[in-house]
Design a protein around this motif. Structure first.
Motif, short mmCIF file in Angstrom:
data_model
loop_
_atom_site.label_atom_id
_atom_site.label_comp_id
_atom_site.label_asym_id
_atom_site.label_seq_id
_atom_site.Cartn_x
_atom_site.Cartn_y
_atom_site.Cartn_z
N THR A 283 0.84 -1.19 0.00
CA THR A 283 0.00 0.00 0.00
C THR A 283 0.87 1.25 0.00
N GLN A 284 0.40 2.29 -0.64
CA GLN A 284 1.13 3.56 -0.69
C GLN A 284 0.60 4.56 0.33
N LYS A 285 -0.42 4.16 1.06
CA LYS A 285 -0.98 5.07 2.07
C LYS A 285 -0.06 5.10 3.30
N THR A 286 -0.10 6.23 4.00
CA THR A 286 0.80 6.43 5.14
C THR A 286 0.05 6.63 6.46
N ASN A 287 -1.26 6.57 6.43
CA ASN A 287 -2.04 6.84 7.64
C ASN A 287 -2.30 5.59 8.47
N ILE B 203 -2.37 -5.07 3.36
CA ILE B 203 -3.30 -3.99 3.01
C ILE B 203 -3.31 -3.76 1.51
N GLY B 204 -2.13 -3.74 0.91
CA GLY B 204 -2.02 -3.42 -0.51
C GLY B 204 -2.79 -4.37 -1.41
N ILE B 205 -2.76 -5.68 -1.11
CA ILE B 205 -3.46 -6.63 -1.98
C ILE B 205 -4.96 -6.46 -1.88
N THR B 206 -5.48 -6.02 -0.72
CA THR B 206 -6.93 -5.82 -0.59
C THR B 206 -7.39 -4.55 -1.28
N GLU B 207 -6.45 -3.68 -1.62
CA GLU B 207 -6.79 -2.45 -2.33
C GLU B 207 -6.95 -2.70 -3.83
N VAL C 297 -10.06 -9.61 -1.87
CA VAL C 297 -9.58 -10.70 -1.03
C VAL C 297 -9.57 -10.24 0.43
N VAL C 298 -9.30 -11.18 1.33
CA VAL C 298 -9.19 -10.88 2.76
C VAL C 298 -7.79 -11.29 3.21
N SER C 299 -7.13 -10.42 3.98
CA SER C 299 -5.80 -10.71 4.49
C SER C 299 -5.86 -10.98 5.99
N GLN D 261 -10.57 -4.70 2.11
CA GLN D 261 -10.68 -3.47 1.32
C GLN D 261 -9.88 -2.32 1.94
N GLY D 262 -8.69 -2.62 2.43
CA GLY D 262 -7.81 -1.60 3.00
C GLY D 262 -8.12 -1.23 4.43
#
Length: 291
Positions: free
Chosen positions: A213-217, A230-234, A238-240, A255-256
């Motif tokens: 994921t590229q998000k930083t929060n 997180i990145g794969i669910t974006e 799928v579910v991680s 979904q992140g």
């Protein structure tokens, strides 16, 4: 009255002349531009509709109509300005939903070469008893690894994992078991740093690399394993399931969205939701009746 009629007639003639000039000077490139613009607007509308953004889609078309009317009625607003406006507005809408667009593109990249195997696995999907056994084995493995602070990343797939992700790991096609899951994520095992992909009642692959994921929060203690989960669910539906190597905390990611401190009940609910979609129709009816 006569002057008013004359003005209206003059305006109509001017409009008719402009329309005639347009068709006389019409070029093939205009047709290409119109078709491409129509396809772009259609794709934007389709994306907004699929993501339940009905109000935004309504606002999108209201802006198109209103600015188009303004461009027609105001002299200094040219057709070129209106074209640029449509392009900028459409691109802006696509940027807003870039994650959803990537997800739909990745979901469509099902490995066509394995289609017969996919069909066979779908037909031989596990029943209720087999699903409950898989759920129990996965939960036991997660809780055992959590107690021992063993890091793990398990992806619950619906057969929609991108081909590149599966090829980055080792194909297993093995039955789910607590011992096998713990063995894969044993700290000195060669595949422990990658992700395990579970599809139905099979471990499809292990040691897979996922997009980050590229998000930083997110909390600072989220490392590569969490960012990959997180990145794969974006980008895929799928579910991680993540076990932190530092704290032993189990997280469920959809979904992140990260749900930390997952206990037995939370894991049971997430896994039953997943396997409910995998069950044959007869087993769904039986399970629904026993709820």
């Amino acid at each position: 009255m006569a002057a008013l009629l004359l003005a209206e007639e003059t305006g109509f003639l001017a409009w008719a002349k402009a329309a005639g000039d347009f068709f006389v000077n019409f070029k093939a490139v205009y047709a290409v531009e119109i078709i491409l613009l129509f396809l772009l607007m259609t794709y934007v509308s389709k994306t907004l509709k699929e993501n339940d953004a009905t109000r935004m889609m309504l606002a999108y078309w209201v802006l198109i109509v209103c600015v188009g009317a303004a461009a027609y009625g105001i002299d200094f607003l040219s057709a070129q300005f209106y074209l640029y406006f449509l392009l900028i507005l459409s691109v802006f809408m696509l940027i807003i939903f870039n994650v959803e667009i990537k997800k739909s593109l990745w979901d469509s990249q099902v490995n066509r070469e394995n289609l017969p195997d996919t069909v066979f696995q779908k037909e031989s999907a596990p029943g209720t008893d087999s699903a409950e056994r898989c759920i129990g084995d996965i939960i036991r493995a997660l809780q055992n690894m959590s107690k021992n602070n063993v890091g793990a990343l398990i992806i619950l797939s619906k057969g929609n994992m991108p081909k590149q992700v599966l090829q980055s790991g080792v194909k297993m096609d093995a039955d789910i078991s607590t011992q096998l899951i713990e063995g894969v994520f044993f700290p000195k095992a060669p595949l422990h740093d990658g992700a395990m992909i579970i599809k139905g009642h099979k471990i499809q692959a292990a040691g897979c690399f996922l997009p980050l994921t590229q998000k930083t929060n997110y909390p600072k203690d989220f490392g590569t394993r969490h960012r990959a989960g997180i990145g794969i669910t974006e980008v895929a539906n799928v579910v991680s399931l993540v076990v932190s190597e530092e704290t032993g905390i189990i997280s469920i990611i959809k979904q992140g969205n990260v749900q930390r401190y997952a206990d037995y009940d939370m894991l049971l609910s997430a896994l039953r939701d997943y396997y409910w979609q995998e069950l044959p129709l007869a087993d769904k009816k039986t399970r629904g009746a026993t709820k």
